[in-house]
Motif scaffolding. Structure first.
Motif, mmCIF file in Angstrom:
data_model
loop_
_atom_site.group_PDB
_atom_site.id
_atom_site.type_symbol
_atom_site.label_atom_id
_atom_site.label_comp_id
_atom_site.label_asym_id
_atom_site.label_seq_id
_atom_site.Cartn_x
_atom_site.Cartn_y
_atom_site.Cartn_z
ATOM 1 N N ASP A 50 40.097 51.345 37.190
ATOM 2 C CA ASP A 50 39.637 51.882 38.466
ATOM 3 C C ASP A 50 40.152 50.936 39.547
ATOM 4 O O ASP A 50 39.744 49.778 39.608
ATOM 5 C CB ASP A 50 38.099 51.942 38.466
ATOM 6 C CG ASP A 50 37.546 52.529 39.754
ATOM 7 O OD1 ASP A 50 38.191 52.365 40.820
ATOM 8 O OD2 ASP A 50 36.473 53.147 39.708
ATOM 9 N N THR A 97 36.609 47.882 40.202
ATOM 10 C CA THR A 97 36.502 46.773 39.233
ATOM 11 C C THR A 97 36.827 45.460 39.923
ATOM 12 O O THR A 97 37.791 44.784 39.585
ATOM 13 C CB THR A 97 37.450 46.993 38.027
ATOM 14 O OG1 THR A 97 38.723 47.386 38.538
ATOM 15 C CG2 THR A 97 36.934 48.022 37.078
ATOM 16 N N SER A 98 35.977 45.103 40.874
ATOM 17 C CA SER A 98 36.226 43.897 41.661
ATOM 18 C C SER A 98 35.898 42.627 40.877
ATOM 19 O O SER A 98 36.184 41.533 41.333
ATOM 20 C CB SER A 98 35.392 43.931 42.938
ATOM 21 O OG SER A 98 34.026 44.071 42.604
ATOM 22 N N ASP A 99 35.304 42.772 39.693
ATOM 23 C CA ASP A 99 34.957 41.589 38.905
ATOM 24 C C ASP A 99 35.961 41.321 37.789
ATOM 25 O O ASP A 99 35.699 40.536 36.889
ATOM 26 C CB ASP A 99 33.546 41.732 38.317
ATOM 27 C CG ASP A 99 33.383 43.006 37.510
ATOM 28 O OD1 ASP A 99 34.263 43.881 37.602
ATOM 29 O OD2 ASP A 99 32.376 43.127 36.788
ATOM 30 N N SER A 100 37.106 42.003 37.828
ATOM 31 C CA SER A 100 38.133 41.706 36.842
ATOM 32 C C SER A 100 39.494 41.948 37.470
ATOM 33 O O SER A 100 39.612 42.552 38.533
ATOM 34 C CB SER A 100 37.960 42.563 35.585
ATOM 35 O OG SER A 100 38.825 43.667 35.614
ATOM 36 N N TRP A 101 40.524 41.472 36.799
ATOM 37 C CA TRP A 101 41.882 41.632 37.305
ATOM 38 C C TRP A 101 42.524 42.913 36.784
ATOM 39 O O TRP A 101 43.672 43.192 37.089
ATOM 40 C CB TRP A 101 42.745 40.429 36.918
ATOM 41 C CG TRP A 101 42.389 39.202 37.685
ATOM 42 C CD1 TRP A 101 41.655 38.144 37.231
ATOM 43 C CD2 TRP A 101 42.742 38.894 39.042
ATOM 44 N NE1 TRP A 101 41.534 37.199 38.238
ATOM 45 C CE2 TRP A 101 42.194 37.636 39.355
ATOM 46 C CE3 TRP A 101 43.472 39.570 40.036
ATOM 47 C CZ2 TRP A 101 42.337 37.035 40.603
ATOM 48 C CZ3 TRP A 101 43.624 38.967 41.283
ATOM 49 C CH2 TRP A 101 43.059 37.718 41.554
ATOM 50 N N LYS A 138 45.754 48.065 42.384
ATOM 51 C CA LYS A 138 44.460 47.388 42.501
ATOM 52 C C LYS A 138 44.132 47.096 43.957
ATOM 53 O O LYS A 138 44.985 46.654 44.722
ATOM 54 C CB LYS A 138 44.478 46.082 41.712
ATOM 55 C CG LYS A 138 43.128 45.386 41.694
ATOM 56 C CD LYS A 138 42.897 44.644 40.413
ATOM 57 C CE LYS A 138 41.470 44.160 40.307
ATOM 58 N NZ LYS A 138 40.520 45.244 39.986
#
Lengths: 348, 157
Positions: free
Chosen positions: A151, A155-159, A197
């Protein structure tokens, strides 16, 4: 050829009617969806896929979420010193998973040197697919894209980015002119993988795309190349080329950014072919027409990578506008093509 | 017989103690994984605790105007309590103190059948609230980034 063109237009009309039907028909009310956040579906690329201006992104076009479907129509006008291109297209996004697209493009050449060839060839009774006052390269592009995983936005907590794979099939109408420009094929496919991203802390969307293609100028001047001015020693070697889009959001409805699209070198240094004659024959013709010294002008320059700087503005979820400055380098026999780009994207 | 009862009581007591130690003071949401790049000034950028509270009030104003989502929040009732809990939650995810007293995000939304469209509608309300409260777009994105991972537990449909 004309019939083919007409059928292309008809496809466009059918798609437009279909899209309009989707919006108006109450039967579709439950499946119609425009739940994406503003600009997160990207805009309309010249290939019809959702993305930036030239680079397809991993995002699925339209404002639908996984709860429904959405469609859009796009129009793009490119104005360069030696040529103008119009792109008309439609696409539909299904459940934020699959995207189908269609684009019809018309590239009008405005090249004195090619027009001279046309005049001379006309005088010599040769068909080179161009006439002195109207040299148009038409192309239809059919596309499909599937989001594989990820997404881009949430998914701001993963790369892990959003990743999609897509295919494009491009079909040029002016076969004679494509061959005059020394390309091997007038129709071919391209495959791409895109990763997108949104990096919230810097309010920036980053997209990287790898495209497997043998296209010359995005396919607008054909695919691959032929040696020696004939259609006998031809090569269509596809390679993976890189593309990058960076879009910085300055507000929820406005993005600025740039793109880079790597191009090949299929036609670099090749002469314009005139109906299978090599250039020596043509220079003879040109010489007798008093146009000696034109042969250098008919040698194609090194194809430039495409660069652009853009600003996209989406006042609401139904329309967005993109203006861009393009730096396309050399195109065929025309050097240093820099110019402007205007696009509008209508979303239903 | 008596002894075994005592030992049972003891065992239960120890279990309860262990359980209590394992739980934070409030059994609700704990911080999400560290979100990439949220600046230490994030709460201050919202105008401190008071600013976050004002923002949440604006958020609920815009939520209540949106027919796609307002009924869900209305069904919950007690909007003042929802605003108070959200203020605690937002402060926590922005790197402020962890005073959140509500249920976990997954527990609170498990049975609601929230769609992605509805989640996005709240995000749109969040941006509207930022504009209304003169909070800078970039600061607003810090909060969206901090709340974004909750999509995985909030969106169940």
């Amino acid at each position: 050829m004309k019939r083919l063109h007409k059928s292309g237009l008809r496809t466009l009309q059918c798609a437009a009617i279909l899209a309009a039907g989707l919006v108006s028909s109450s039967a579709w009310a439950g499946i119609y969806n425009d739940g994406k956040v503003l600009l997160t579906g990207g805009v309309f690329t010249v290939d019809g896929a959702g993305g930036g201006g030239a680079v397809p992104w991993a995002t699925i076009s339209g404002y639908e979420t996984r709860d429904g479907i959405n469609g859009s129509a796009g129009f793009t006008y490119v104005n360069l010193p030696a040529l103008q291109v119009s792109f008309y297209g439609v696409n539909v996004g299904l459940f934020d998973r699959v995207e189908l697209s269609y684009v019809d493009s018309r590239l009008s050449l405005n090249l004195p040197n090619l027009q001279t060839v046309a005049l001379v060839a006309d005088a010599a009774g040769l068909d080179v697919g161009t006439d002195a006052w109207n040299s148009t390269l038409g192309m239809q592009t059919y596309g499909v894209k599937v989001r594989l995983f990820g997404d881009a936005v949430y998914t701001s907590d993963s790369w892990i980015p959003q990743v999609a794979v897509g295919g494009l099939y491009k079909d040029n109408r002016n076969v004679a002119l494509i061959h005059t420009l020394g390309a091997d094929k007038t129709k071919d496919y391209e495959i791409y993988v895109a990763a997108t991203k949104v990096l919230f802390p810097i309010s920036t969307l980053v997209n990287v795309t790898a495209r497997y293609t043998s296209a010359n100028e995005d396919g607008l001047t054909g695919f691959g190349y032929c040696n020696g001015g004939s259609q006998t020693d031809c090569h269509n070697k596809r390679k993976v080329r890189a593309e990058v889009s960076i879009a910085h959001l300055v507000a929820k409805n406005t993005a600025i950014g740039g793109e880079w699209q790597q191009h090949g070198s299929n036609l670099d240094g090749r002469s314009v072919n005139v109906a299978g004659l090599d250039l020596s024959g043509l220079t003879g013709l040109l010489g007798s027409a008093g146009l000696g010294g034109l042969s250098g002008a008919l040698t194609q320059k090194k194809e430039g990578d495409w660069y652009d700087l853009f600003m996209a503005y989406a006042p609401n979820k139904h329309i967005s506008f993109v203006v861009a400055y393009l730096m396309f380098g050399n195109i065929a026999v025309a050097p240093a093509q820099n110019g402007f780009y205007f696009a509008t994207h209508l979303t239903f | 017989m008596k002894r075994s009862k005592i030992s049972l009581a003891l065992a239960t007591g120890v279990t309860l103690l262990v359980a209590a130690a394992a739980q934070p003071a409030f059994a609700g949401e704990s911080k999400t994984k560290p979100i990439m790049g949220i600046p230490s000034s994030a709460v201050a950028d919202f105008g401190g605790a008071y600013g976050v509270h004002n923002w949440v009030e604006s958020l609920f104003y815009y939520i209540m105007l949106d027919n796609r989502i307002n009924y869900i929040f209305k069904e919950f009732g007690n909007v003042d309590r929802q605003i108070a809990l959200n203020t605690q939650l937002e402060q926590m995810v922005l790197g402020g103190p962890n005073n959140y007293q509500g249920a976990s995000m997954s527990a609170a939304h498990a049975d609601l059948g929230i769609t992605m469209t509805q989640f996005n509608a709240v995000v749109e309300a969040a941006y509207n609230a930022c504009e209304r409260n003169e909070i800078k777009y970039y600061a607003c994105n810090d909060l969206i980034a901090a709340l974004a991972p909750f999509t995985r537990v909030i969106v169940t449909k």
